[in-house]
Design an enzyme around this catalytic site. Structure first.
Site, short mmCIF file in Angstrom:
data_model
loop_
_atom_site.label_atom_id
_atom_site.label_comp_id
_atom_site.label_asym_id
_atom_site.label_seq_id
_atom_site.Cartn_x
_atom_site.Cartn_y
_atom_site.Cartn_z
N ASP A 192 -4.54 -8.37 -3.56
CA ASP A 192 -4.88 -8.16 -2.16
C ASP A 192 -6.16 -8.90 -1.72
O ASP A 192 -6.12 -10.09 -1.47
CB ASP A 192 -4.96 -6.65 -1.88
N HIS A 242 0.84 -1.22 0.00
CA HIS A 242 0.00 0.00 0.00
C HIS A 242 0.88 1.26 0.00
O HIS A 242 0.96 1.93 -1.00
CB HIS A 242 -1.02 0.04 1.15
ZN ZN Z 1 -3.25 -7.02 2.29
#
Ligand code: ZN
Length: 456
Positions: free
Chosen positions: A322, A271
C-alpha cells in the site's frame, strides 16, 4: 532451457526434496522431485524454493514519503500530517520522479520476495488537472519501471471522479487524479498500449478508487465496459468512510457493493477493515480476495481485519504494501497475525481449526495474491508462471526448524535477509539477495527524491 535445482521446495501438495524445474517462456514446464545426485551443473542451484507472492496493492510514489509523517501536530486530527504531505508531494511530482520512485519500490519488493505487483495507480494528470499530451504518460512511467526491474506488473489505472461521498467536486491535489468514465476508459486503453511492450505476463485491470470517489451509475458504466481483468477497490478502511457511505447510499460500503455489483473472483477489495459479520461472510462467499495491507493499516491507525470469521467462511486473502512506508514480506505477514492476537488477546488466530499459522498465512497469501493480480501463479506446479522465491533455510534464524515449521519461522522469526533469489515469470531478478538492477535504480531514486524534497 533454464533449470532451477532446489534442495527442497514447497509444492502445491507439500514439501519435496531435490527438485528440478524446467522453465520456458516464463512458465514451469518440467518438475521432477528426488532427482538423484542433485544438481547437474547447468542450472541455478538454491536451498529452499517457495512460490513467490504477489504484492497485490501498492501506490509506489508514496514510498518517497516514508518516515516523513510520524509527527503529531497539536490540535490537528492524527491523519493530518500524512494527508498534507501527500498533497504537497502531488504539487511537485514529475513523470521522471514517478518512474524513479516506482523502480526503487519494485527492486525492494523483489528483494523482499515478491515476484509481482498490483500497482493501484491514481496520479494521471499534470498539476491542476490538465492532461499530459499522452493521456497515459504516468501509466507508461510505471510500465517503464516494471520493464527496468522485471517485476510482473498488473497495472490498475484508477477511476477517481469525485472528491468525496455524494459526488463532491475534486479539489487541489485531487485534480491530478480526475477522470470521468469516458476519459477513464480512454486512459485504460492507452495504458494497455504502454503495457503491451512488456513481457506477456504484464496486464492491465481497473481500479474504481473507492465508493466515495465514484457514484453508482459511473461505476456500473465502467464495469459494463470492462468485462475482463482484475477489478480492485479501496473499501471500508476507516469508520468515517463507513458512516459517509451509509448516509449517502443507505448501506455500509461492503454491504452496498455486494448488493449492487457482481463481486466475484475478478475482484479484490482493499482493506475491508470495518465489516459486520454479515459483510465478512458475504465477501468470503463472493470468492473475491480481501487485499490486506497490515503494515500500512497499522501505520495509518485503520484497525484490524476480521480474520477469524473470514477464514471460517473460507475467505480468500492476499497482502499488499500500500503506502510502502516499509516493504517487507515477512513483516507484512506477521503484522497481520499480530493485529489479530492483540485484538483477541489470543495466540495463533489466522488458522482454521488446527495447523501452522505460517503455512496458512504464506500459502493463503500466495494463491489469493495471484488471483487478485490475475496471474496463473501462487503454486509451484507445471504450467504455472515461474514466480519463485528461494530462501536460505540454513540461515541462523531458520536453521533449527524442520520443513513443517519453516514457514512459521519465515513469518515470525526471520527477516527478508533470508531471501536469496527471486524469479518473476522466469526472469531471475534477485541473485544472492540483491536485485540485478539495484545500483542504477538506487542512484536514480536518490537523485529524484533529492529534487523532490528540496523545496517541500
Ligand atoms: Zn491504497
Amino acid at each position: 532451457m533454464p533449470q532451477i535445482f532446489a534442495k527442497k521446495a514447497r509444492l502445491a501438495d507439500g514439501w519435496a526434496q531435490n527438485v528440478l524445474l524446467d522453465v520456458k517462456d516464463g512458465r514451469i514446464v518440467g518438475l521432477r522431485t528426488g532427482v538423484a545426485g542433485g544438481a547437474t551443473g547447468g542450472e541455478t542451484s538454491v536451498d529452499c524454493l517457495l512460490p513467490a507472492l504477489a504484492n497485490l496493492h501498492s501506490h509506489t510514489f508514496q514510498r518517497a514519503m516514508a518516515g516523513m509523517t510520524e509527527y503529531r501536530a497539536a490540535g490537528r486530527e492524527s491523519f493530518w500530517t500524512w494527508r498534507t504531505l501527500m498533497y504537497r508531494f502531488l504539487d511537485r511530482l514529475t513523470p521522471e520522479q514517478v518512474q524513479a520512485i516506482a523502480a526503487l519500490v519494485f527492486v525492494e519488493m523483489q528483494e523482499a520476495g515478491y515476484a509481482s505487483v498490483g500497482e493501484f495507480h491514481y496520479v494521471h494528470h499534470q498539476l491542476g488537472g490538465q492532461r499530459y499530451d499522452d493521456l497515459a504518460e504516468l501509466s507508461a512511467r510505471i510500465a517503464a519501471a516494471a520493464d527496468q526491474t522485471g517485476i510482473g506488473l498488473t497495472l490498475l489505472p484508477v477511476l477517481y471522479t469525485y472528491g468525496g461521498a455524494g459526488q463532491q467536486a475534486l479539489a487541489g491535489g485531487q485534480l491530478r487524479f480526475g477522470n470521468d468514465p469516458a476519459q477513464f476508459l480512454e486512459l485504460v486503453s492507452a495504458a494497455q498500449g504502454a503495457v503491451a511492450a512488456l513481457p506477456d505476463d504484464a496486464q492491465v485491470g481497473i481500479a474504481p478508487h473507492s465508493l466515495r470517489a465514484t457514484c453508482p451509475s459511473d461505476l456500473a458504466q465502467v464495469l459494463a465496459q470492462t468485462p475482463q481483468g482484475p477489478v480492485h477497490m479501496h473499501i471500508s478502511e476507516q469508520p468515517a468512510e463507513v458512516e459517509q457511505i451509509s448516509t449517502w447510499l443507505g448501506a455500509r460500503p461492503v454491504e452496498w457493493l455486494l448488493q449492487n455489483a457482481d463481486v466475484n473472483e475478478r475482484w479484490c477489495l482493499i482493506h475491508a477493515t470495518h465489516m459486520t459479520q454479515a459483510e465478512t461472510i458475504g465477501l468470503a462467499k463472493s470468492k473475491a480476495v480481501a487485499g490486506l495491507c497490515p503494515i500500512t493499516e497499522a501505520n495509518l491507525g485503520d484497525g484490524p481485519f476480521n480474520g477469524p470469521a473470514y477464514l471460517t467462511a473460507q475467505g480468500r486473502f492476499g497482502v499488499g504494501s500500500d503506502s510502502n512506508v516499509r516493504i517487507s514480506l515477512t513483516e507484512e505477514l506477521r503484522t497481520l497475525e499480530y493485529s489479530q492476537r492483540l485484538r483477541d488477546v489470543e495466540r495463533n488466530v489466522m488458522v482454521l481449526g488446527e495447523g501452522s499459522v505460517g503455512e496458512t498465512l504464506y500459502l493463503g497469501a500466495a494463491t489469493g495474491g495471484a488471483q487478485a493480480v490475475g496471474r496463473d501463479a501462487g503454486e509451484i506446479r507445471i504450467g504455472a508462471l515461474a514466480d519463485l522465491v528461494a530462501i536460505d533455510s540454513q540461515h541462523v534464524s531458520l536453521c533449527a526448524l524442520g520443513d513443517d515449521k519453516l514457514l512459521d519461522g519465515l513469518c515470525f522469526a526471520a527477516s527478508d535477509a533470508v531471501v536469496t533469489d527471486v524469479w518473476s515469470a522466469g526472469r531471475h531478478q534477485v541473485q544472492n539477495g540483491r536485485h540485478v538492477a539495484r545500483d542504477a535504480v538506487e542512484r536514480a531514486y536518490r537523485g529524484a527524491v533529492a529534487a523532490l524534497v528540496a523545496d517541500l
